[in-house]
Write a protein that holds these residues in place. Structure first.
Motif, PDB file in Angstrom:
ATOM      1  N   THR A  83       0.834  -1.208   0.000  1.00 13.51           N
ATOM      2  CA  THR A  83       0.000   0.000   0.000  1.00 13.51           C
ATOM      3  C   THR A  83       0.868   1.256   0.000  1.00 13.51           C
ATOM      4  O   THR A  83       0.552   2.244  -0.678  1.00 13.51           O
ATOM      5  CB  THR A  83      -0.948  -0.022   1.215  1.00 13.51           C
ATOM      6  N   ASN A 107       0.585   4.241  -2.561  1.00 13.67           N
ATOM      7  CA  ASN A 107       0.325   5.619  -2.105  1.00 13.67           C
ATOM      8  C   ASN A 107       1.376   6.588  -2.634  1.00 13.67           C
ATOM      9  O   ASN A 107       1.061   7.727  -2.993  1.00 13.67           O
ATOM     10  CB  ASN A 107       0.312   5.688  -0.572  1.00 13.67           C
ATOM     11  N   LEU A 166      -0.004  10.343  -2.962  1.00 17.12           N
ATOM     12  CA  LEU A 166      -0.759  10.543  -1.723  1.00 17.12           C
ATOM     13  C   LEU A 166       0.195  10.650  -0.535  1.00 17.12           C
ATOM     14  O   LEU A 166      -0.177  11.147   0.524  1.00 17.12           O
ATOM     15  CB  LEU A 166      -1.723   9.371  -1.472  1.00 17.12           C
ATOM     16  N   ASP A 167       1.394  10.155  -0.710  1.00 16.17           N
ATOM     17  CA  ASP A 167       2.382  10.156   0.362  1.00 16.17           C
ATOM     18  C   ASP A 167       3.746  10.485  -0.259  1.00 16.17           C
ATOM     19  O   ASP A 167       3.949  10.276  -1.462  1.00 16.17           O
ATOM     20  CB  ASP A 167       2.415   8.755   1.018  1.00 16.17           C
ATOM     21  N   ASP A 168       4.635  11.025   0.567  1.00 16.17           N
ATOM     22  CA  ASP A 168       5.967  11.394   0.057  1.00 16.17           C
ATOM     23  C   ASP A 168       6.973  10.302   0.407  1.00 16.17           C
ATOM     24  O   ASP A 168       6.937   9.755   1.516  1.00 16.17           O
ATOM     25  CB  ASP A 168       6.437  12.697   0.712  1.00 16.17           C
ATOM     26  N   SER A 205      -2.089  17.697  -6.891  1.00 18.17           N
ATOM     27  CA  SER A 205      -3.545  17.530  -6.849  1.00 18.17           C
ATOM     28  C   SER A 205      -4.094  17.401  -8.270  1.00 18.17           C
ATOM     29  O   SER A 205      -4.945  16.552  -8.554  1.00 18.17           O
ATOM     30  CB  SER A 205      -4.107  18.758  -6.133  1.00 18.17           C
ATOM     31  N   ARG A 251      -3.152  14.019  -9.776  1.00 16.06           N
ATOM     32  CA  ARG A 251      -4.043  12.947  -9.285  1.00 16.06           C
ATOM     33  C   ARG A 251      -5.389  13.013  -9.992  1.00 16.06           C
ATOM     34  O   ARG A 251      -5.984  11.996 -10.327  1.00 16.06           O
ATOM     35  CB  ARG A 251      -4.259  13.090  -7.765  1.00 16.06           C
ATOM     36  N   PHE A 256      -7.958   6.084  -8.668  1.00 17.21           N
ATOM     37  CA  PHE A 256      -7.786   5.296  -7.445  1.00 17.21           C
ATOM     38  C   PHE A 256      -8.996   4.396  -7.207  1.00 17.21           C
ATOM     39  O   PHE A 256     -10.140   4.836  -7.351  1.00 17.21           O
ATOM     40  CB  PHE A 256      -7.641   6.201  -6.225  1.00 17.21           C
TER      41      PHE A 256
END
Lengths: 234, 404
Positions: free
Chosen positions: A53, A57, A62-64, A86, A89, A95
């Motif tokens: 996950t 992500n 969604l995550d760095d 943003s 995405r 997603f």
């Protein structure tokens, strides 16, 4: 795009992710290098805590990452601002989440339409596109139902329609079959497989569901945050 | 994106909480509108009592009268001055003042005699409307007097009874005469209530041997002319006399009225801050219970600004409904309170700093009475919603989606 040798749309270079809980450091991903090409139907598998996950992500912005580089369609994600991420995405990544994650106050149609509305697509065009997609995922006639009026499998179909509505470069699906029964899981997989084959939508799953792995044409196996096996089954 | 549609549906997701929040805001607005109306009514009433019954807007005295209030310090030729003032758009009337002793059958008390021309005085004072029992002065009844309510109690006299007045006349002789109580006044103010005796000016002149002049001239300005400007103008007309506005004559009272206005706004702030905390709590609950949803919205590419707009729109919807409900409920209450008021007869005769307080406390409403609380409510509620809205807008998607 060269169909024989498509360009990689996702490239991970020495990806590292370490979670910090106070003074405790928990490495989740330890130096993953990976390329995913357009049109792939790829499963990232592994036991719980293997980093599936987390990788998804990070690919989805969604995550760095703690270290390493992530490229989506050649764009280095670290070079983008929050608003650019943003937009990326919204326009290039779809997603599908394990828990469906639909907006409860919106109908099936509105949930599937939301990204197109954000993109400013004309009402008529988005209606046509969304109605077609809902029909493709087998939800014809259910477009006015809200998520609480749909079964888990139906909700996940709406999530799939939402994910592909904007023609993204890749759909990232995090354990998409984990919360549905096996017959629904088979149906969902068939839908995604069909979309992959007919519309050339690239799918990357994180999963430990054997049914998903059976259908995947590439399986990347993660153990303790590292790729232990990368199997292509064409 | 249909921000309004989504916000509207979100507002009604937790119907009970929304209704409680809207009810709290409506109640606060209703209370503040009524409080504002009652306070404005109270302040207007006080000011009206000060100006209409006792002081007028401006008073003119002989130059040294205020330092040495004596029967000898008079404005000479008041008729000419009054004509000039009337020509300039003011109403004015002269009064005579003197002190002495008033005695009933069994008791006596110190008194202040006021000689007035009933016809002219009615243009500057409403005291003639404040007769509790009996009648106001009548030039056809020169021996009739109207006395303060507490003086009537002290002397144990009422309408129709006789009162003996004793003083020293301006010529040094003993001034004494028998008068008939023609009327007893309602509460006007401490000085009038305890010792005020109104009589016809001609009667005063004969009693006190004051053939000409007056001790004070009461002036009323047109409502649109500011007090300071009017005072300056009257002073220039009454050159050589001592001209004072009511605020200069009673600075403590004027500052009390000003501070009462300040207290009213302070009360607004306290009540609305309490409401802000209710709203902040409600909006925080609404945001935190949907934190996953905000994470999803962010994940699928909804810009922070749109998330912010959604939460603020939810607040605007709730505030709008509260303003509508509070405003609609306020109208009949405002009409009732401004027409009938609150009956405080049990406090009849009460005075504040020597000024009578009307026992029927009526509201006074204007557009500002409504718009002030509405604007304050809207501003405070929006400020309270800012933090939850920013929190929702800038939350990291991955953290939000893992929120439990």
């Amino acid at each position: 795009m060269n169909a024989e040798n498509p360009k990689p749309i996702i490239v991970l270079e020495n990806l590292v992710k370490i979670y910090r809980q106070g003074k405790l450091e928990v490495p989740a991903v330890r130096g993953v290098n990976l390329e995913i090409k357009s049109g792939e139907f790829t499963a990232i598998s592994g036991p719980s805590g293997s980093g599936k996950t987390t990788v998804l992500n990070i690919i989805g912005a969604l995550d760095d990452p703690t270290d390493g580089k992530v490229f989506v369609e050649g764009i280095h994600l670290a070079s983008l601002s929050r608003s650019a991420l943003s937009k990326l995405r919204r326009d290039r990544i779809g997603f599908v989440f394990q828990a469906y994650n639909l907006i409860p106050v919106l109908t099936a149609f509105e949930n599937a339409e939301i990204v197109l509305a954000l993109q400013g697509v004309a009402v008529k065009d988005r209606r046509e596109r969304v109605m077609g997609l809902l029909a493709d995922v087998g939800l014809e006639g259910m477009e006015h139902r809200r998520p609480d009026q749909l079964s888990g499998g139906q909700q996940q179909r709406v999530a799939i329609a939402r994910a592909i509505a904007s023609n993204p470069a890749v759909v990232l699906a995090d354990e998409p079959t984990a919360n549905v029964d096996s017959s629904t899981a088979e149906k969902l997989l068939s839908i995604m497989e069909k979309l992959n084959r007919k519309q050339h939508v690239t799918f990357v799953f994180s999963t430990h569901d054997q049914k998903v792995m059976d259908r995947a044409r590439r399986i990347i196996h993660l153990v303790d945050g590292k790729i232990s096996n990368d199997e292509i089954r064409e | 994106m249909r921000v309004f549609k989504m916000a509207w549906r979100n507002v009604w997701r937790n119907r009970r909480r929304t209704i409680v929040t809207i009810a709290a805001m409506s109640l606060a607005l209703f209370s503040m509108i009524q409080y504002s109306g009652l306070m404005t009514g109270y302040l207007h009433g006080m000011e009206r009592n000060i100006l209409d019954l006792e002081m007028g807007d401006i008073q003119i005295f002989a130059s040294d009268y205020l330092d040495k209030p004596s029967i000898y310090n008079r404005i000479e030729n008041p008729g000419d001055l009054i004509k000039k003032l009337e020509a300039a758009g003011y109403h004015a009337s002269g009064r005579l003042k003197g002190g002495g002793l008033a005695a009933g059958e069994n008791s006596s008390a110190g008194a202040v005699f006021r000689g007035v021309d009933p016809g002219q005085d009615a243009s500057v004072s409403d005291v003639y409307k404040h007769v509790l029992r009996g009648e106001w002065l009548d030039v056809g009844e020169p021996a009739g007097i109207v006395i303060g309510r507490r003086l009537a109690l002290s002397l144990d006299v009422d309408v129709g009874d006789e009162v003996v007045v004793l003083s020293q006349a301006a010529d040094g002789s003993m001034a004494n005469d028998l008068f008939k109580v023609q009327g007893v006044l309602k509460s006007i103010g401490e000085e009038v209530d305890r010792g005020g005796i109104y009589m016809i000016d001609q009667t005063f002149r004969e009693l006190m041997v004051v053939p000409d002049g007056v001790h004070q001239i009461i002036v009323r300005k047109p409502p649109t002319v500011p007090l300071d400007k009017a005072t300056d103008e009257v002073a220039s007309i009454a050159d050589g006399a001592d001209t004072r506005s009511w605020r200069q004559l009673t600075p403590t009272l004027a500052s009390m009225l000003d501070s009462s206005r300040g207290a009213m706004y302070f009360m607004f702030v306290i009540v609305f801050l309490a409401i802000a905390i209710v709203i902040l709590n409600a909006m925080l609950m609404a945001v935190f219970e949907r934190i996953r949803e905000f994470g999803i919205l962010k994940a699928i590419g909804v810009a922070p600004w749109v998330v912010f707009k959604t939460v603020i729109t939810e607040t605007i919807i709730q505030t709008g409904l509260a303003i509508a409900a509070g405003g609609i409920l306020s109208i009949p209450a405002a009409i009732y309170l401004s027409t009938y008021g609150i009956n405080l007869s049990s406090m009849s005769g009460a005075s504040i700093m020597g000024i009578a307080w009307d026992p029927i406390w009526k509201s006074s409403f204007s557009v500002q009475t409504f718009t002030g609380p509405v604007v304050m409510l809207a501003a405070i509620v929006l400020m309270a919603a800012l933090y939850p809205a920013l929190k929702a807008a800038f939350i990291r998607p991955v953290a939000a989606m893992h929120h439990r």
